[in-house]
Structure formats: structure tokens, C-alpha cells
Design a protein around this motif. Structure first.
Motif, PDB file in Angstrom:
ATOM      1  N   THR A 111      11.781  62.528  63.703  1.00 27.36           N
ATOM      2  CA  THR A 111      11.485  63.653  64.589  1.00 27.36           C
ATOM      3  C   THR A 111      11.416  63.155  66.018  1.00 27.36           C
ATOM      4  O   THR A 111      10.845  62.088  66.283  1.00 27.36           O
ATOM      5  N   LYS A 112      11.977  63.923  66.938  1.00 25.10           N
ATOM      6  CA  LYS A 112      11.909  63.583  68.359  1.00 25.10           C
ATOM      7  C   LYS A 112      11.584  64.850  69.151  1.00 25.10           C
ATOM      8  O   LYS A 112      12.282  65.861  69.027  1.00 25.10           O
ATOM      9  N   VAL A 113      10.515  64.807  69.946  1.00 22.32           N
ATOM     10  CA  VAL A 113      10.219  65.908  70.861  1.00 22.32           C
ATOM     11  C   VAL A 113      11.006  65.650  72.138  1.00 22.32           C
ATOM     12  O   VAL A 113      10.798  64.644  72.822  1.00 22.32           O
ATOM     13  N   LEU A 114      11.919  66.553  72.454  1.00 24.72           N
ATOM     14  CA  LEU A 114      12.864  66.330  73.553  1.00 24.72           C
ATOM     15  C   LEU A 114      12.287  66.727  74.904  1.00 24.72           C
ATOM     16  O   LEU A 114      12.600  66.123  75.929  1.00 24.72           O
ATOM     17  N   ASN A 115      11.486  67.752  74.912  1.00 27.60           N
ATOM     18  CA  ASN A 115      10.823  68.193  76.145  1.00 27.60           C
ATOM     19  C   ASN A 115       9.675  69.109  75.757  1.00 27.60           C
ATOM     20  O   ASN A 115       9.519  69.466  74.587  1.00 27.60           O
ATOM     21  N   GLY A 116       8.872  69.485  76.714  1.00 26.02           N
ATOM     22  CA  GLY A 116       7.800  70.436  76.425  1.00 26.02           C
ATOM     23  C   GLY A 116       6.633  70.305  77.368  1.00 26.02           C
ATOM     24  O   GLY A 116       6.329  69.218  77.857  1.00 26.02           O
ATOM     25  N   GLU A 117       6.014  71.429  77.620  1.00 29.20           N
ATOM     26  CA  GLU A 117       4.755  71.491  78.357  1.00 29.20           C
ATOM     27  C   GLU A 117       3.840  72.452  77.619  1.00 29.20           C
ATOM     28  O   GLU A 117       4.284  73.501  77.139  1.00 29.20           O
ATOM     29  N   GLY A 128       1.747  75.202  76.228  1.00 27.58           N
ATOM     30  CA  GLY A 128       1.650  76.622  76.524  1.00 27.58           C
ATOM     31  C   GLY A 128       2.852  77.195  77.234  1.00 27.58           C
ATOM     32  O   GLY A 128       2.864  78.392  77.556  1.00 27.58           O
ATOM     33  N   GLN A 129       3.890  76.376  77.470  1.00 28.73           N
ATOM     34  CA  GLN A 129       5.063  76.858  78.195  1.00 28.73           C
ATOM     35  C   GLN A 129       6.329  76.844  77.346  1.00 28.73           C
ATOM     36  O   GLN A 129       6.951  77.876  77.131  1.00 28.73           O
ATOM     37  N   TYR A 130       6.708  75.674  76.859  1.00 26.56           N
ATOM     38  CA  TYR A 130       7.934  75.579  76.069  1.00 26.56           C
ATOM     39  C   TYR A 130       7.930  74.261  75.309  1.00 26.56           C
ATOM     40  O   TYR A 130       7.152  73.347  75.606  1.00 26.56           O
ATOM     41  N   ILE A 131       8.810  74.163  74.322  1.00 28.72           N
ATOM     42  CA  ILE A 131       8.983  72.921  73.575  1.00 28.72           C
ATOM     43  C   ILE A 131      10.359  72.917  72.929  1.00 28.72           C
ATOM     44  O   ILE A 131      10.854  73.956  72.476  1.00 28.72           O
ATOM     45  N   SER A 132      10.987  71.740  72.898  1.00 28.61           N
ATOM     46  CA  SER A 132      12.238  71.533  72.174  1.00 28.61           C
ATOM     47  C   SER A 132      12.060  70.317  71.278  1.00 28.61           C
ATOM     48  O   SER A 132      11.676  69.245  71.754  1.00 28.61           O
ATOM     49  N   THR A 133      12.345  70.489  69.998  1.00 24.51           N
ATOM     50  CA  THR A 133      12.151  69.426  69.010  1.00 24.51           C
ATOM     51  C   THR A 133      13.431  69.247  68.207  1.00 24.51           C
ATOM     52  O   THR A 133      14.061  70.232  67.802  1.00 24.51           O
ATOM     53  N   ALA A 134      13.803  67.986  67.977  1.00 24.98           N
ATOM     54  CA  ALA A 134      14.953  67.668  67.135  1.00 24.98           C
ATOM     55  C   ALA A 134      14.474  66.884  65.919  1.00 24.98           C
ATOM     56  O   ALA A 134      13.598  66.024  66.030  1.00 24.98           O
ATOM     57  N   ARG A 135      15.038  67.193  64.771  1.00 28.16           N
ATOM     58  CA  ARG A 135      14.679  66.493  63.537  1.00 28.16           C
ATOM     59  C   ARG A 135      15.948  66.202  62.744  1.00 28.16           C
ATOM     60  O   ARG A 135      16.837  67.051  62.646  1.00 28.16           O
ATOM     61  N   LYS A 136      15.988  65.003  62.146  1.00 30.72           N
ATOM     62  CA  LYS A 136      17.117  64.627  61.300  1.00 30.72           C
ATOM     63  C   LYS A 136      16.754  64.850  59.840  1.00 30.72           C
ATOM     64  O   LYS A 136      15.705  64.412  59.375  1.00 30.72           O
ATOM     65  N   ASP A 137      17.622  65.534  59.123  1.00 31.63           N
ATOM     66  CA  ASP A 137      17.440  65.794  57.702  1.00 31.63           C
ATOM     67  C   ASP A 137      17.345  64.472  56.942  1.00 31.63           C
ATOM     68  O   ASP A 137      18.119  63.541  57.171  1.00 31.63           O
ATOM     69  N   LEU A 189      13.541  81.821  64.163  1.00 29.49           N
ATOM     70  CA  LEU A 189      14.403  80.807  63.553  1.00 29.49           C
ATOM     71  C   LEU A 189      14.034  79.412  64.043  1.00 29.49           C
ATOM     72  O   LEU A 189      13.938  78.463  63.255  1.00 29.49           O
ATOM     73  N   ALA A 190      13.816  79.291  65.337  1.00 31.10           N
ATOM     74  CA  ALA A 190      13.533  77.985  65.933  1.00 31.10           C
ATOM     75  C   ALA A 190      12.212  77.403  65.452  1.00 31.10           C
ATOM     76  O   ALA A 190      12.026  76.184  65.451  1.00 31.10           O
ATOM     77  N   MET A 191      11.285  78.256  65.034  1.00 33.53           N
ATOM     78  CA  MET A 191       9.981  77.778  64.565  1.00 33.53           C
ATOM     79  C   MET A 191      10.093  76.843  63.363  1.00 33.53           C
ATOM     80  O   MET A 191       9.215  76.012  63.149  1.00 33.53           O
ATOM     81  N   TYR A 192      11.166  76.966  62.589  1.00 34.27           N
ATOM     82  CA  TYR A 192      11.310  76.107  61.414  1.00 34.27           C
ATOM     83  C   TYR A 192      11.542  74.647  61.796  1.00 34.27           C
ATOM     84  O   TYR A 192      11.416  73.756  60.955  1.00 34.27           O
ATOM     85  N   VAL A 193      11.848  74.422  63.060  1.00 35.22           N
ATOM     86  CA  VAL A 193      11.987  73.055  63.552  1.00 35.22           C
ATOM     87  C   VAL A 193      10.803  72.668  64.438  1.00 35.22           C
ATOM     88  O   VAL A 193      10.272  71.568  64.334  1.00 35.22           O
ATOM     89  N   THR A 194      10.349  73.579  65.278  1.00 37.97           N
ATOM     90  CA  THR A 194       9.243  73.236  66.187  1.00 37.97           C
ATOM     91  C   THR A 194       7.895  73.206  65.472  1.00 37.97           C
ATOM     92  O   THR A 194       6.985  72.497  65.900  1.00 37.97           O
ATOM     93  N   PHE A 195       7.746  73.972  64.377  1.00 35.67           N
ATOM     94  CA  PHE A 195       6.520  73.973  63.578  1.00 35.67           C
ATOM     95  C   PHE A 195       6.767  73.147  62.320  1.00 35.67           C
ATOM     96  O   PHE A 195       7.569  73.542  61.472  1.00 35.67           O
TER      97      PHE A 195
END
Length: 667
Positions: free
Chosen positions: A568-574, A576-585, A530-536
Motif C-alpha cells: 500500500t502507498k499513500v500518494l497524497n493527502g491532507e 479532512g481534505q483529500y487522499i489518494s491511495t494505491a494498492r497492489k493486489d 467506488l474509490a472508498m474500496y481502495v482508500t478505506f
């Protein structure tokens, strides 16, 4: 006011360089904010450049130039004939995209050179300095004598000052770009595709790629010695790298430079280096989500070819259309609808597909008509099998059929190690082929997404009918191979996806693939899908699973999540480890967020400062259920709601290979 203060200082620094140039032939160009600097100089009459970020030297003096046919050296014996500098600042609007308005702000230095021998060949090098990276390209202008130009080698090098960790996939391999990323020191890499992402020992994050690739060969990079990388242009079958007449312009060689991993994703340097939109805003170019008769064939439930288990039948198409309409979506992909599919369709042969004749048991006109009654439009599909001789003979007829039927998107596949079993997908031949097809599609009001394509270099800015492409190891590998490890999906946003939208085909909610091949599964949780629809990012997102697997509560997020974004805003991430992305419709006041992790379970604190500070939101949270990870109850999704504001910090727990998807609905 700030711009007025900075600009004279910038021009002064360049003019000092110009004054010094008469003596030292050295020039310096700073980005608008001063973060990045390019230094150009002639050393023993040979062009060299270097790059620094703040006080950190990133690229030590590195070679430039070419080797032409007959061993003609086009990299030395130069003199400078002119130097120009300028600044540019605009904000332009994407027809669709991960961000609606993009600022294009750079300073430019153009150096004109001429060789001192009898041929007096001229060469122009254009440098641009941005606050998020640098770029340069070569322009070979019209000379006094006309001739055919054969580039045998491009001598551009990237002499990295420090070693670091590199994430890479090999070039010149059978499966094109479809490999798992390797992570090694710079001096241990193979000849690799770009984007090449490096985390330098000094902490900087670097991405090496190219932009605006037209009538030229793709760049690969080879480690020559130590931490030096050299451009290795993908050759024609006869070994020539680039062949043109009279003039040429290389693609931009790009280096994105960031202090945080997420800043690489927030960079729009590649798009900014492409030409402005030439198409306007065609009505047929639209972002959307779609279903497909696709996954069932990859997991062995159906076949691509005609027979007892044939996937593309009129009956199956009507069933999928009914489901698509019921779920409120409006697009359906059907692969295998045409003649030419065999059990060996993916092998290296000059397959003879038809692009107008229906397979047995499939009637495209009846299917299209049924879809129109239900408000569902078909997505066209052309699998070329890399037999472009066959495809070019039929392309107009195939596109004309789609135009007649009212189809406005076509997926075009190029399975095969080489085009026409002869030329690399990413050599000059392939570059020109893929651009030609894109322009040809526009003549028939068709938007395109490519599989087994040339890599993305930002042409979607110029031709917004270029929706997305594959160019990496996607979801289908989970159906019939050892699968994609959890780290793969948190490497892709920092590597392949820096070049542009990817058709990963997420949304397989039955991650254990209960109806598929024994032992095959997705190495992640349903919440991660589910989360891939925002991170990808992609303007077209497939809901790839079987229809029956969407009868689960978590599916609501896939119905809600849009594919076109205001910002689009990348909130955190490293990497190969993790990523959190926020996007406004783009079409509402809602925000969406996705967080995914590798095999390691992770707790994240997410400040919600990206939300409107004057508003309240309902956070609709789809998370890994307690105790869920890749191997423990991976399909379990915990759904909750919470009222939040921009001042809040949201605490997330991601299971191993897990994720969290959130809709922030403005109240």
C-alpha cells in the motif's frame, strides 16, 4: 553494511547516557535511523520522559506513574535499579492485510525502578523508538508480597511543546465512537477517544493511540491545561480504573510521528507492538467481498423484526443468494434471522435475543443448504444488544450452530450505551469481553468482525481471525440521519483507520437513496463510493446497496477490486481534505488506486511511479462525469481506458465530494 555502521553509534550514545545516569539519572534512546528520540530521567525521584523528532521537541518532559487504592502514590520516590538496552529487526508476514511483509525495527530501553519506601514496589518502563514513532508501556512485575492491585488513575501525560489542530471525537458519550470528528486547537478539546490526530504548528503530524491492549482499561485523553494531554483510563462502574492480581502490563502508549499526513497511514507501529501470530494460517480466515440483507432495513424497505416487511425471510434470502452467485461473490450477511428482534431493538434495554432459534418465516438450515448449492456461504450475525449476560449463556450454542452449518464468519453487534447497561464498552470489562469472544470464536473455526466494539489496538497480528470492526460513524448514518458530511470520509483514514481495518460498508451506488426515507442521501458521488474500496482498508468489504442498484457500468470496478494487498502507498493527502491511495493486489500484478475529496472540487496530478517501471498497464478509470458533484448528477460515472507506464503523470479531476477509482491492469 549500513546497519553495522549505525548500530555501534547507537549503542555508544546509550552507553554515554548510562554513564551519565549515575549522576543525572538521564537516558536517551534514538530510533534506528535517528529521526526520533526518547529521553527518560528521574526528576526529584519522579519518572519523566520527553520526545523529539530531529531537532524539533515534540513532547516536553511529562509525568509517568500511577495512583493506587488508598491514595497510594506510585509515581514518585523512585530509584533506578537497572537499565537495559537492545535493538530488534525483523520482517514478518501478515496472513492478510494492506501490506504483506512488514518490517519491525526498533531500539529499546528498559528502565527498572523501585520505590524507596517500606513497600519497595517495583515498576518497569519499556521504551521503544521507531523511525515512524515511539511507544512505551508499564510492567508491574511480581513483588515480594502478593496483593490485589487497584489502579485509580494513570498519571501519564503528553506535554506537547506546541499547539496545533486536533481531530477528535468525544469519549463517555451514548453512541460510543459513532460521532463526527471535530477540529479544534489542542486546548479546546474534550475528553477524547484515541486515535487522536494532531497537526502541530511545526508541521509534524502526530497520532496518539495505544497498542496490544490486554486486561487493562482503554485510554482516553483529556486536556488538562494549555497543550498538555493526560491519560484518562475508562473506569469500571464503581470508579476503579484497572483491577488485577499480583502483576499487570499496560497497553503501549503510542505516538506516531510523520512529516506528511500520508506517512501516518503508511506506519505499521501499532501492529509491530503486538505479539506475533498465535494461530498460524487458518483455512477459514479469508478476505472477501460480500452482499447483505442490511441496507434495505436501514432505508426502511424492510424491517429487522418479524412482520409484513420482515427482511430476513427464507424467500428474501434465496433471492439474495441467487444474486450473489450470479455476480460471482460467495458470501452473504443476513441480519435479523433469529428470534428477539423488536422495533425497540436499538434502545437501551436488556434485550433477550436467541442465537439458535430462527425468526418466523426464516429457516437457517434451508437457507444454508440453498447457499451451498449456489456456492454462497452465509455470514453469521449475533446482535447482543449489549446484554452480555444473555449472550454469554448462549455463546457456545450459537457458535456451535454455525460450525455445524459450515459458517466461518460471524458479525457481532453491541448496540447500547453500555455493556449490560452498566459498563463502558471500552473499560477493562469490555476489553476482556471482546478478547474472550475472539478466542472463543477460534475454538469454533470462526472469524469475527465487531460492531459497536472496543477500539482496535492491533490484535489482528496475534489473532488473524479478528477481521475488522466498526468503531466509528459508518455508512448507515446516511440512511436515516442528517448523514455524514463530505469531510468525514477524508478524516477517517487519518484518524480512526490508523488503528486498524474499518467496516464502513461502502458501495451504495444510488447515492440519492431514491427508495429510502425522504430527504436522506449520501453526501458524495457514486465515483467516490467506488474509490472508498481502495482508500478505506478492510479485508472484508460489503457491497452495501440493494441488488437492483448494481445494474450500472461503474459496478464493474466493485467486481474487480480485491480485498487483500501486497503493498500500500499513500500518494497524497491532507487531513479532512483529500487522499489518494494505491494498492497492489496480492494475487495478481494489478494495482488499484482511489482518490476522494471533501466538498471542494479538486484537480490532482498523480505520478505513477508506484507501477512496475518495466511494464505497461491499461488504466481503467471510473471518474466523476463532467459537471458531477454532490448535488449535480451525483450518480454519473465517466468510464475510460488509457495505456500508461510508471513514468506517466495522470491528471485527475474530482468533483465536489467526489472521487476517482482506477484499476491498473498489467498488459
Amino acid at each position: 553494511m549500513i546497519k553495522k555502521l549505525i548500530l555501534p553509534v547507537l549503542l555508544l550514545s546509550i552507553s554515554i547516557g548510562n554513564a551519565q545516569g549515575k549522576k543525572t539519572k538521564s537516558y536517551e534512546l534514538a530510533s534506528p535511523g535517528g529521526q526520533n528520540k526518547i529521553k527518560f530521567e528521574l526528576v526529584n525521584n519522579a519518572p519523566k520522559y520527553g520526545v523529539s523528532h530531529g531537532k524539533t521537541e515534540v513532547i516536553a518532559p511529562s509525568d509517568m506513574g500511577f495512583l493506587l487504592k488508598n491514595n497510594e502514590n506510585f509515581s514518585s520516590n523512585f530509584e533506578i535499579t537497572n537499565v537495559k538496552n537492545s535493538t530488534f529487526d525483523e520482517t514478518w508476514e501478515q496472513v492478510w492485510g494492506e501490506k504483506k511483509n512488514i518490517r519491525n525495527h526498533y531500539n529499546q530501553l528498559v528502565v527498572q525502578l523501585q520505590q524507596k519506601d517500606k513497600n519497595k514496589r517495583k515498576l518497569e518502563i519499556q521504551f521503544r523508538a521507531y523511525d515512524d514513532g515511539i511507544a512505551f508501556r508499564y510492567v508491574y512485575p511480581k513483588q515480594e508480597t502478593k496483593d490485589s492491585i487497584f489502579i485509580m488513575d494513570e498519571k501519564t501525560t503528553f506535554n506537547l511543546k506546541e499547539d496545533g489542530k486536533a481531530w477528535w471525537i468525544p469519549a463517555y458519550k451514548e453512541n460510543r465512537y459513532e460521532y463526527l470528528y471535530q477540529n479544534s486547537s489542542i486546548n479546546a478539546i474534550d475528553t477524547v477517544h484515541t486515535p487522536l490526530t494532531i497537526e502541530s504548528k511545526n508541521g509534524l503530524k502526530l497520532s496518539f493511540h495505544e497498542a496490544n491492549l490486554i486486561d487493562y482499561a482503554s485510554t482516553t485523553l483529556v486536556n488538562t491545561t494549555g497543550t498538555q494531554l493526560k491519560t484518562d483510563l475508562v473506569p469500571w462502574a464503581d470508579g476503579v480504573k484497572v483491577r488485577v492480581k499480583d502483576t499487570f502490563t499496560s497497553s503501549w502508549r503510542t505516538i506516531q510521528i510523520a512529516e506528511k499526513s500520508g506517512d501516518l497511514i503508511d506506519s505499521y507501529l501499532i501492529l509491530n507492538l503486538n505479539e506475533p501470530n498465535k494461530m498460524g494460517n487458518p483455512s477459514y480466515v479469508k478476505p472477501y467481498k460480500y452482499f447483505g440483507i442490511w441496507w434495505a432495513m436501514h432505508i426502511g424497505k424492510y424491517t429487522f423484526w418479524e412482520g409484513d416487511k420482515q427482511g430476513a425471510t427464507t424467500a428474501h434470502a434465496k433471492e439474495y443468494i441467487d444474486f450473489t452467485a450470479k455476480e460471482g461473490l460467495h458470501h452473504l450477511l443476513i441480519e435479523g434471522w433469529n428470534k428477539g428482534w423488536t422495533q425497540q431493538w436499538y434502545e437501551n434495554h436488556m434485550h433477550m435475543f436467541s442465537f439458535t432459534q430462527c425468526a418466523d418465516n426464516f429457516d437457517i438450515e434451508k437457507v444454508v443448504e440453498y447457499g451451498k448449492e449456489k456456492g454462497v456461504e452465509l455470514i453469521g450475525y449475533h446482535e447482543t444488544g449489549s446484554n452480555l449476560i444473555n449472550y454469554m449463556k448462549q455463546i457456545d450454542a450459537g457458535f456451535a450452530l454455525y460450525k455445524k452449518l459450515g459458517i466461518h464468519t460471524v458479525k457481532i453487534g453491541h448496540v447500547g450505551s453500555k455493556l449490560n447497561m452498566k459498563e463502558w464498552h471500552h473499560g477493562q470489562f469490555g476489553v476482556n469481553y471482546f478478547r474472550y469472544v475472539l478466542q472463543k470464536a477460534a475454538e469454533y473455526d470462526l472469524a469475527v468482525f465487531y460492531h459497536e466494539p472496543i477500539k482496535d489496538t492491533g490484535e489482528r497480528r496475534t489473532y488473524p481471525n479478528m477481521l475488522a470492526r466498526e468503531a466509528a460513524r459508518g455508512q448507515e448514518y446516511n440512511a436515516w440521519s442528517e448523514g455524514n458530511p463530505p469531510s468525514h470520509v477524508v478524516i477517517l483514514p487519518f484518524t480512526r483507520m490508523l488503528s486498524g481495518p474499518m467496516e464502513y460498508t461502502p458501495g451504495v451506488l444510488d447515492v440519492e437513496i431514491k427508495q429510502g426515507y425522504p430527504g436522506k442521501r449520501i453526501h458524495g458521488t457514486t465515483a467516490q463510493q467506488l474509490a472508498m474500496y481502495v482508500t478505506f482498508y478492510s479485508p472484508i468489504q460489503m457491497l452495501a446497496d440493494l441488488p437492483e442498484n448494481y445494474a450500472v457500468p461503474g459496478y464493474q470496478f466493485l467486481k474487480d477490486v480485491p480485498t487483500d494487498w501486497e503493498t500500500t502507498k499513500v500518494l497524497n493527502g491532507e487531513i479532512g481534505q483529500y487522499i489518494s491511495t494505491a494498492r497492489k493486489d496480492r494475487n495478481s500484478e494489478d494495482w488499484y488506486m482511489g482518490s476522494i475529496t471533501n466538498e471542494k472540487a479538486r484537480d490532482l496530478d498523480i505520478p505513477l511511479t508506484f507501477l512496475d517501471s518495466k511494464s505497461t498497464y491499461e488504466a481503467q478509470i471510473y471518474a466523476d462525469a463532467e459537471g458531477t458533484d454532490e448535488t449535480h448528477n451525483p450518480s454519473a460515472v465517466a468510464i475510460s481506458k488509457k495505456t500508461v507506464k510508471a513514468s506517466d503523470v495522470l491528471k485527475l479531476h474530482l468533483g465536489g465530494a467526489g472521487g476517482t477509482a482506477i484499476r491498473f491492469k498489467k498488459l
